[in-house]
Design a protein around this motif. Structure first.
Motif, short mmCIF file in Angstrom:
data_model
loop_
_atom_site.label_atom_id
_atom_site.label_comp_id
_atom_site.label_asym_id
_atom_site.label_seq_id
_atom_site.Cartn_x
_atom_site.Cartn_y
_atom_site.Cartn_z
N ARG A 1 0.76 -1.35 -0.12
CA ARG A 1 0.02 -0.11 -0.11
C ARG A 1 0.96 1.36 -0.01
O ARG A 1 1.74 1.46 0.74
N ALA A 2 0.62 2.22 -0.71
CA ALA A 2 1.47 3.41 -1.01
C ALA A 2 0.96 4.55 0.10
O ALA A 2 -0.47 4.70 0.48
N THR A 3 2.08 4.95 0.53
CA THR A 3 1.72 6.01 1.78
C THR A 3 2.53 7.14 1.45
O THR A 3 3.35 7.22 0.57
N VAL A 4 2.44 8.26 2.15
CA VAL A 4 3.20 9.45 2.03
C VAL A 4 4.84 9.23 2.21
O VAL A 4 5.49 9.78 1.32
N ALA A 5 5.02 8.37 3.00
CA ALA A 5 6.36 7.96 3.54
C ALA A 5 6.94 6.91 2.62
O ALA A 5 8.04 6.52 2.48
N GLY A 6 6.25 6.50 1.61
CA GLY A 6 6.54 5.36 0.78
C GLY A 6 5.61 4.16 0.73
O GLY A 6 4.62 4.03 1.36
N PRO A 7 5.91 3.14 0.10
CA PRO A 7 5.16 1.85 0.27
C PRO A 7 5.20 1.29 1.66
O PRO A 7 6.39 1.13 2.43
N LEU A 8 3.89 0.79 2.23
CA LEU A 8 4.15 0.33 3.30
C LEU A 8 4.18 -1.20 3.50
O LEU A 8 3.72 -2.06 3.04
N ALA A 9 5.68 -1.40 4.22
CA ALA A 9 6.06 -2.90 4.17
C ALA A 9 5.17 -3.76 4.81
O ALA A 9 4.48 -3.64 5.81
N GLY A 10 4.89 -4.91 4.17
CA GLY A 10 3.98 -6.08 4.61
C GLY A 10 2.59 -5.79 4.47
O GLY A 10 1.54 -6.55 4.91
N SER A 11 2.02 -4.79 3.86
CA SER A 11 0.63 -4.54 3.33
C SER A 11 0.31 -5.02 2.15
O SER A 11 0.95 -5.33 1.45
N ILE A 12 -1.18 -4.96 2.08
CA ILE A 12 -1.57 -5.28 0.74
C ILE A 12 -2.34 -4.24 0.07
O ILE A 12 -3.34 -3.50 0.72
N GLY A 13 -1.91 -3.95 -1.13
CA GLY A 13 -2.40 -2.83 -1.75
C GLY A 13 -3.86 -3.15 -2.55
O GLY A 13 -4.83 -4.01 -2.31
N ARG A 14 -4.04 -2.23 -3.70
CA ARG A 14 -5.24 -2.51 -4.16
C ARG A 14 -5.34 -3.78 -5.15
O ARG A 14 -4.40 -4.16 -5.50
N PRO A 15 -6.65 -4.15 -5.33
CA PRO A 15 -6.95 -5.26 -6.09
C PRO A 15 -6.29 -5.14 -7.57
O PRO A 15 -6.44 -4.13 -8.09
N ALA A 16 -5.55 -6.00 -8.05
CA ALA A 16 -4.85 -6.14 -9.38
C ALA A 16 -5.39 -7.22 -10.32
O ALA A 16 -5.85 -8.42 -9.83
N PHE A 17 -5.48 -7.17 -11.53
CA PHE A 17 -5.96 -8.04 -12.57
C PHE A 17 -4.90 -7.94 -13.62
O PHE A 17 -4.48 -6.90 -14.14
N THR A 18 -4.70 -9.26 -14.27
CA THR A 18 -3.88 -9.26 -15.60
C THR A 18 -4.98 -9.43 -16.56
O THR A 18 -5.38 -10.32 -16.90
N ILE A 19 -4.82 -8.67 -17.54
CA ILE A 19 -5.80 -8.62 -18.68
C ILE A 19 -5.27 -9.04 -20.06
O ILE A 19 -4.22 -8.28 -20.26
N SER A 20 -5.48 -9.84 -20.56
CA SER A 20 -5.08 -10.14 -21.88
C SER A 20 -6.23 -10.00 -23.06
O SER A 20 -7.27 -10.68 -22.86
N ILE A 21 -5.87 -9.65 -24.04
CA ILE A 21 -6.65 -9.43 -25.27
C ILE A 21 -6.70 -10.76 -26.20
O ILE A 21 -5.46 -11.10 -26.77
N GLY A 22 -7.41 -11.65 -25.92
CA GLY A 22 -7.65 -12.91 -26.49
C GLY A 22 -8.16 -12.91 -28.14
O GLY A 22 -7.87 -13.61 -28.87
N LYS A 23 -9.12 -11.94 -28.04
CA LYS A 23 -9.64 -11.81 -29.37
C LYS A 23 -10.36 -10.13 -29.67
O LYS A 23 -10.84 -9.86 -28.49
N SER A 24 -10.03 -9.51 -30.58
CA SER A 24 -10.67 -8.38 -30.87
C SER A 24 -10.64 -7.88 -32.43
O SER A 24 -9.67 -8.54 -33.04
N ARG A 25 -11.56 -7.42 -32.81
CA ARG A 25 -11.70 -7.21 -34.30
C ARG A 25 -11.03 -5.79 -34.29
O ARG A 25 -10.71 -5.35 -35.85
N THR A 26 -10.31 -5.25 -33.73
CA THR A 26 -9.61 -4.00 -33.68
C THR A 26 -8.39 -3.80 -32.83
O THR A 26 -7.63 -2.68 -32.96
N ALA A 27 -7.93 -5.03 -32.58
CA ALA A 27 -6.59 -5.01 -31.54
C ALA A 27 -5.95 -6.15 -31.96
O ALA A 27 -6.35 -7.40 -32.19
#
Length: 344
Positions: A231-257
């Protein structure tokens, strides 16, 4: 020159027809090899867009990440069927979280309208329901805005989804399916896509533990969970904490990409996506080199020998069952925690 111009125009016409059939849109059609480049070279470049040639500015739902929105030519189409895949069962939480994040973005534009989440009894038993209090805290969604329809069979869930997809009283429709059932074929997805286009509302098809297969959806995103950073703080990353939820997004199919991969974080305070760069991800992992499961060789208290009974009392002790006769000890010799409790 006239014969060359006619030949080039014929080639362009054939390429347009091929692009329409294959659905690879947009596709930039270059001039044939060896053609001269002159001041009118731009006329030799054609962007093919089936059904989107005169798309309105609000035809897409921008995700908020410049690179991803640019790859998708503006974002996810609003009036269309979009697939969100989870390749494994353990990705069900990430897929649902990403779908709720998109729902939060939709409700910013369609305030007051509810969202219908459809699924079978099997998928809700396996993946569960979203937590009502978490909807408001993490996504700004009122619990009354998210409606659920639990169908006993897939055929019933598809019928409900088709009927709901045509309704303009809903901000979006979410259909959650597990695996690769035969009933969810190309014809079924074409019907959902056509209903979404007619109503001008998005339909999200959540596929849990499914393999990619041909569908009518113009976009397929493959979603999995990504490691959280401190987790980000004013003093920097807080050791041992858990930040925001994150996702790995892969474009598997797209007509424009073209296929690509992005790591996104959901900001529950501002309710927007932020992109996490690869350099930041590698730095965070280097700061925490502790393995998930510690090695067993250097522990001070090693595990008991193989075959020892740990969860049951040893034979001959009070409360134990005889291995030969199966008899229990007399009531007077039972442990205290097995004695009948008082009612008053």
């Amino acid at each position: 020159m006239a014969i060359s111009a006619v030949a080039r125009e014929t080639v362009f016409a054939l390429r347009r027809q091929i692009a329409k059939i294959e659905g690879t849109l947009p596709e930039r059609l270059q001039a044939p090899a060896g053609a001269p480049l002159d001041a009118d070279a731009d006329a030799d470049l054609t962007i093919v867009r089936r059904g989107l040639a005169a798309a309105l500015p609000d035809a897409f739902l921008p995700i908020g990440i410049e690179r991803l929105d640019a790859a998708l030519s503006g974002g996810l189409p609003k009036a269309a069927l979009s697939e969100i895949h989870g390749l494994e069962t353990r990705d069900a939480g990430a897929v649902a979280g990403f779908a709720l994040s998109l729902t939060s973005l939709i409700l910013k534009q369609a305030q007051g309208l509810p969202v219908l989440w459809i699924g079978t009894s099997e998928i809700f038993r396996e993946a569960g329901f979203p937590y009502a209090r978490g909807l408001q805290a993490a996504f700004g969604i009122e619990p009354k805005q998210l409606l659920f329809s639990e169908a006993p069979k897939l055929v019933d869930a598809l019928w409900v989804a088709e009927e709901a997809a045509r309704m303009t009283a809903l901000a979006a429709v979410i259909l959650e399916i597990r695996g690769n059932p035969q009933r969810l074929d190309l014809t079924a997805t074409r019907r959902l896509h056509a209903r979404a286009q007619s109503a001008g509302r998005p339909v999200f098809l959540l596929r849990q533990a499914a393999e990619p297969e041909p569908t009518a959806a113009p976009v397929r995103l493959i979603v999995s969970s990504a490691p959280a950073v401190p987790r980000a703080t004013v003093a920097g990353p807080l050791a041992g904490s858990i930040g925001r939820p994150a996702f790995t997004i892969s474009i598997g199919k797209s007509r424009t990409a073209l296929p690509g991969q992005f790591t996104l974080e959901w900001n529950p305070d501002e309710r927007v996506f932020d992109e996490r760069r690869g350099e930041e991800r590698r730095t965070d992992r280097a700061k925490n080199p502790v393995p998930v499961v510690s090695l067993s060789g250097g522990r001070k208290d090693p595990a008991a020998a193989s075959g020892a009974v740990l969860a049951f009392p040893a034979v001959g002790s009070p409360g134990a069952i005889s291995p030969t006769t199966g008899d229990q000890p007399p009531p007077g010799q039972r442990p205290a925690h097995l004695s009948p409790r008082r009612a008053g």
